[in-house]
Motif scaffolding. Structure first.
Motif, PDB file in Angstrom:
ATOM      1  N   MET A   1      13.101  63.760 -17.988  1.00 40.80           N
ATOM      2  CA  MET A   1      13.706  65.095 -18.094  1.00 40.80           C
ATOM      3  C   MET A   1      12.896  65.933 -19.082  1.00 40.80           C
ATOM      4  O   MET A   1      12.567  65.484 -20.173  1.00 40.80           O
ATOM      5  N   THR A   2      12.521  67.152 -18.690  1.00 40.58           N
ATOM      6  CA  THR A   2      11.750  68.029 -19.560  1.00 40.58           C
ATOM      7  C   THR A   2      12.627  68.513 -20.699  1.00 40.58           C
ATOM      8  O   THR A   2      13.855  68.454 -20.658  1.00 40.58           O
ATOM      9  N   LYS A   3      11.967  69.027 -21.764  1.00 37.80           N
ATOM     10  CA  LYS A   3      12.707  69.573 -22.903  1.00 37.80           C
ATOM     11  C   LYS A   3      13.592  70.733 -22.471  1.00 37.80           C
ATOM     12  O   LYS A   3      14.717  70.898 -22.952  1.00 37.80           O
ATOM     13  N   LEU A   4      13.079  71.546 -21.507  1.00 39.59           N
ATOM     14  CA  LEU A   4      13.838  72.700 -21.037  1.00 39.59           C
ATOM     15  C   LEU A   4      15.104  72.250 -20.325  1.00 39.59           C
ATOM     16  O   LEU A   4      16.200  72.765 -20.573  1.00 39.59           O
ATOM     17  N   ASN A   5      14.943  71.254 -19.440  1.00 39.18           N
ATOM     18  CA  ASN A   5      16.121  70.764 -18.710  1.00 39.18           C
ATOM     19  C   ASN A   5      17.123  70.106 -19.646  1.00 39.18           C
ATOM     20  O   ASN A   5      18.330  70.242 -19.491  1.00 39.18           O
ATOM     21  N   LEU A   6      16.627  69.341 -20.632  1.00 40.87           N
ATOM     22  CA  LEU A   6      17.512  68.693 -21.600  1.00 40.87           C
ATOM     23  C   LEU A   6      18.284  69.742 -22.393  1.00 40.87           C
ATOM     24  O   LEU A   6      19.494  69.608 -22.613  1.00 40.87           O
ATOM     25  N   SER A   7      17.583  70.793 -22.797  1.00 39.85           N
ATOM     26  CA  SER A   7      18.254  71.856 -23.538  1.00 39.85           C
ATOM     27  C   SER A   7      19.333  72.511 -22.705  1.00 39.85           C
ATOM     28  O   SER A   7      20.413  72.840 -23.199  1.00 39.85           O
ATOM     29  N   LEU A   8      19.070  72.690 -21.407  1.00 39.14           N
ATOM     30  CA  LEU A   8      20.052  73.299 -20.515  1.00 39.14           C
ATOM     31  C   LEU A   8      21.282  72.412 -20.385  1.00 39.14           C
ATOM     32  O   LEU A   8      22.423  72.885 -20.426  1.00 39.14           O
ATOM     33  N   VAL A   9      21.053  71.102 -20.227  1.00 41.90           N
ATOM     34  CA  VAL A   9      22.179  70.173 -20.116  1.00 41.90           C
ATOM     35  C   VAL A   9      23.026  70.208 -21.380  1.00 41.90           C
ATOM     36  O   VAL A   9      24.260  70.261 -21.328  1.00 41.90           O
ATOM     37  N   LEU A  10      22.354  70.175 -22.541  1.00 44.10           N
ATOM     38  CA  LEU A  10      23.100  70.197 -23.804  1.00 44.10           C
ATOM     39  C   LEU A  10      23.889  71.492 -23.952  1.00 44.10           C
ATOM     40  O   LEU A  10      25.009  71.494 -24.448  1.00 44.10           O
ATOM     41  N   LEU A  11      23.299  72.608 -23.507  1.00 49.24           N
ATOM     42  CA  LEU A  11      23.995  73.888 -23.578  1.00 49.24           C
ATOM     43  C   LEU A  11      25.225  73.894 -22.702  1.00 49.24           C
ATOM     44  O   LEU A  11      26.303  74.345 -23.092  1.00 49.24           O
ATOM     45  N   LEU A  12      25.094  73.335 -21.495  1.00 51.26           N
ATOM     46  CA  LEU A  12      26.240  73.282 -20.577  1.00 51.26           C
ATOM     47  C   LEU A  12      27.334  72.387 -21.127  1.00 51.26           C
ATOM     48  O   LEU A  12      28.519  72.688 -21.030  1.00 51.26           O
ATOM     49  N   LEU A  13      26.920  71.254 -21.722  1.00 55.86           N
ATOM     50  CA  LEU A  13      27.917  70.350 -22.296  1.00 55.86           C
ATOM     51  C   LEU A  13      28.633  71.025 -23.452  1.00 55.86           C
ATOM     52  O   LEU A  13      29.852  70.914 -23.599  1.00 55.86           O
ATOM     53  N   ALA A  14      27.899  71.738 -24.278  1.00 51.22           N
ATOM     54  CA  ALA A  14      28.521  72.434 -25.410  1.00 51.22           C
ATOM     55  C   ALA A  14      29.492  73.481 -24.914  1.00 51.22           C
ATOM     56  O   ALA A  14      30.590  73.639 -25.443  1.00 51.22           O
ATOM     57  N   GLY A  15      29.120  74.193 -23.870  1.00 49.74           N
ATOM     58  CA  GLY A  15      29.992  75.231 -23.343  1.00 49.74           C
ATOM     59  C   GLY A  15      31.223  74.685 -22.683  1.00 49.74           C
ATOM     60  O   GLY A  15      32.270  75.348 -22.639  1.00 49.74           O
ATOM     61  N   SER A  16      31.154  73.424 -22.193  1.00 53.34           N
ATOM     62  CA  SER A  16      32.273  72.879 -21.434  1.00 53.34           C
ATOM     63  C   SER A  16      33.477  72.577 -22.298  1.00 53.34           C
ATOM     64  O   SER A  16      34.571  72.396 -21.790  1.00 53.34           O
ATOM     65  N   VAL A  17      33.284  72.498 -23.633  1.00 51.22           N
ATOM     66  CA  VAL A  17      34.408  72.147 -24.490  1.00 51.22           C
ATOM     67  C   VAL A  17      34.972  73.362 -25.227  1.00 51.22           C
ATOM     68  O   VAL A  17      35.812  73.217 -26.088  1.00 51.22           O
ATOM     69  N   LYS A  18      34.483  74.543 -24.899  1.00 53.08           N
ATOM     70  CA  LYS A  18      35.050  75.725 -25.526  1.00 53.08           C
ATOM     71  C   LYS A  18      36.372  76.093 -24.868  1.00 53.08           C
ATOM     72  O   LYS A  18      36.598  75.819 -23.700  1.00 53.08           O
ATOM     73  N   ALA A  19      37.235  76.722 -25.662  1.00 49.09           N
ATOM     74  CA  ALA A  19      38.504  77.174 -25.107  1.00 49.09           C
ATOM     75  C   ALA A  19      38.240  78.197 -24.014  1.00 49.09           C
ATOM     76  O   ALA A  19      37.394  79.079 -24.153  1.00 49.09           O
ATOM     77  N   GLN A  20      38.948  78.047 -22.886  1.00 46.90           N
ATOM     78  CA  GLN A  20      38.777  78.990 -21.797  1.00 46.90           C
ATOM     79  C   GLN A  20      39.467  80.307 -22.077  1.00 46.90           C
ATOM     80  O   GLN A  20      39.051  81.348 -21.597  1.00 46.90           O
ATOM     81  N   GLN A  21      40.555  80.256 -22.876  1.00 52.53           N
ATOM     82  CA  GLN A  21      41.342  81.464 -23.072  1.00 52.53           C
ATOM     83  C   GLN A  21      42.252  81.291 -24.288  1.00 52.53           C
ATOM     84  O   GLN A  21      42.716  80.185 -24.580  1.00 52.53           O
ATOM     85  N   ILE A  22      42.487  82.367 -24.992  1.00 55.27           N
ATOM     86  CA  ILE A  22      43.503  82.405 -26.046  1.00 55.27           C
ATOM     87  C   ILE A  22      44.475  83.508 -25.675  1.00 55.27           C
ATOM     88  O   ILE A  22      44.073  84.646 -25.460  1.00 55.27           O
ATOM     89  N   ILE A  23      45.753  83.147 -25.555  1.00 56.90           N
ATOM     90  CA  ILE A  23      46.754  84.124 -25.135  1.00 56.90           C
ATOM     91  C   ILE A  23      47.868  84.219 -26.172  1.00 56.90           C
ATOM     92  O   ILE A  23      48.139  83.257 -26.900  1.00 56.90           O
ATOM     93  N   PRO A  24      48.520  85.385 -26.276  1.00 52.68           N
ATOM     94  CA  PRO A  24      49.707  85.474 -27.143  1.00 52.68           C
ATOM     95  C   PRO A  24      50.795  84.540 -26.610  1.00 52.68           C
ATOM     96  O   PRO A  24      50.954  84.390 -25.394  1.00 52.68           O
ATOM     97  N   LEU A  25      51.517  83.923 -27.505  1.00 57.43           N
ATOM     98  CA  LEU A  25      52.574  83.011 -27.069  1.00 57.43           C
ATOM     99  C   LEU A  25      53.738  83.772 -26.440  1.00 57.43           C
ATOM    100  O   LEU A  25      54.399  83.262 -25.529  1.00 57.43           O
TER     101      LEU A  25
END
Length: 302
Positions: A1-25
């Motif tokens: 895997m190239t450095k570019l592809n590895l960086s892309l995978v890591l970026l996608l993994l990092a983004g996958s754990v972010k909150a999708q939404q914050i709403i008022p209760l």
């Protein structure tokens, strides 16, 4: 895997754990609120909020797993902080990220903290937010790819007291419920929880913040959750350290004994040392292994 592809995978993994939404209760008026809005204090580290204080506008932060991994289960999280603050990152976001990695949706509640300035009755303010969170998640279960009978709650320390209160007082609604939505969680996960408001083994700070310096006998009884266990109390998972000098392990033991005597399925993991907040010193994937085993054994996750 190239450095570019590895960086892309890591970026996608990092983004996958972010909150999708914050709403008022709440939409519209917040129940039990005075006209005063307190100035919220958020403590940040490395660009992430780690701690909240003086919360008067509650929110729900939504974490959803990838559809192909989704189990249909969801957990509503209540961070601890002695009813004076909320450990939003360590006992909220970090736990939510681990849940979605295992196919479980997670919802972190930033609940109102008890205050005579912002509430007519501060003792029920956090419980109102807990019941509202259960109501919202259950009513929107289809939208979030959840099974409405696989919605549990999880709380840490004083957040554990809030979760246990919601799990033992679901037949006493303190919010409007026009759709008669079931406010009973399907399961509870309590991590070094405050359970009792009695003189021993109460956590004095949590009790004072929730009930005031001189609570009545009726208030102490109402919010001592070991006294309110019934056969309808949800199945419960407890974990605590025996050398906890902040919230005595007798809280968990008393609750487990009440569950056992009412024949409520319960599992308790006690560790000899680690003191209060011991799970925060361990990788979540390590200490949550028996928790996921318990959830699988009860059919909430595959």
């Amino acid at each position: 895997m190239t450095k570019l592809n590895l960086s892309l995978v890591l970026l996608l993994l990092a983004g996958s754990v972010k909150a999708q939404q914050i709403i008022p209760l709440y939409t519209g008026t917040i129940p039990n609120a005075t006209s005063y809005t307190m100035q919220e204090i958020a403590t940040e580290k490395d660009g992430r909020v780690v701690w909240y204080r003086k919360v008067s506008k509650p929110t729900l932060t939504i974490f959803l797993p990838a559809k192909e991994k989704a189990s249909g289960a969801g957990v509503i999280l209540f961070p601890g902080g002695g009813y004076s603050g909320e450990s939003y990152e360590a006992e909220g976001v970090r736990i939510a990220e681990t849940f979605i990695a295992h196919g479980v949706a997670a919802f972190v509640v930033k609940y109102r903290l008890p205050s005579d300035s912002i509430m007519v009755d501060k003792s029920i303010g956090p419980l109102q937010d807990a019941q509202r969170a259960i109501q919202v998640v259950r009513e929107r279960a289809a939208e979030w790819n959840l099974s409405p009978d696989k919605i549990g709650i999880m709380g840490f320390s004083a957040g554990g007291h809030l979760a246990a209160t919601a799990g033992t007082h679901f037949n006493e609604p303190v919010i409007g419920n026009p759709n008669a939505t079931d406010l009973r969680p399907d399961f509870m996960i309590l991590v070094y929880p405050v359970i009792s408001m009695t003189e021993v083994p109460a956590h004095k700070g949590s009790r004072a913040n929730l009930l005031g310096e001189n609570p009545t006998a009726a208030q102490i009884e109402r919010f001592s959750n070991e006294l309110h266990v019934t056969i309808q109390t949800p199945p419960t998972y407890l974990t605590h350290a025996g050398d906890d000098t902040v919230v005595d392990v007798d809280n968990s033991i008393a609750f487990y004994e009440a569950l056992r005597h009412h024949k409520v399925p319960a599992e308790m993991h006690l560790y000899p040392n680690g003191n209060h907040g011991f799970v925060l010193k361990l990788p979540t994937e390590e200490w949550m292994v028996p928790l996921f085993t318990w959830m699988k054994g009860n059919g909430w996750v595959k």
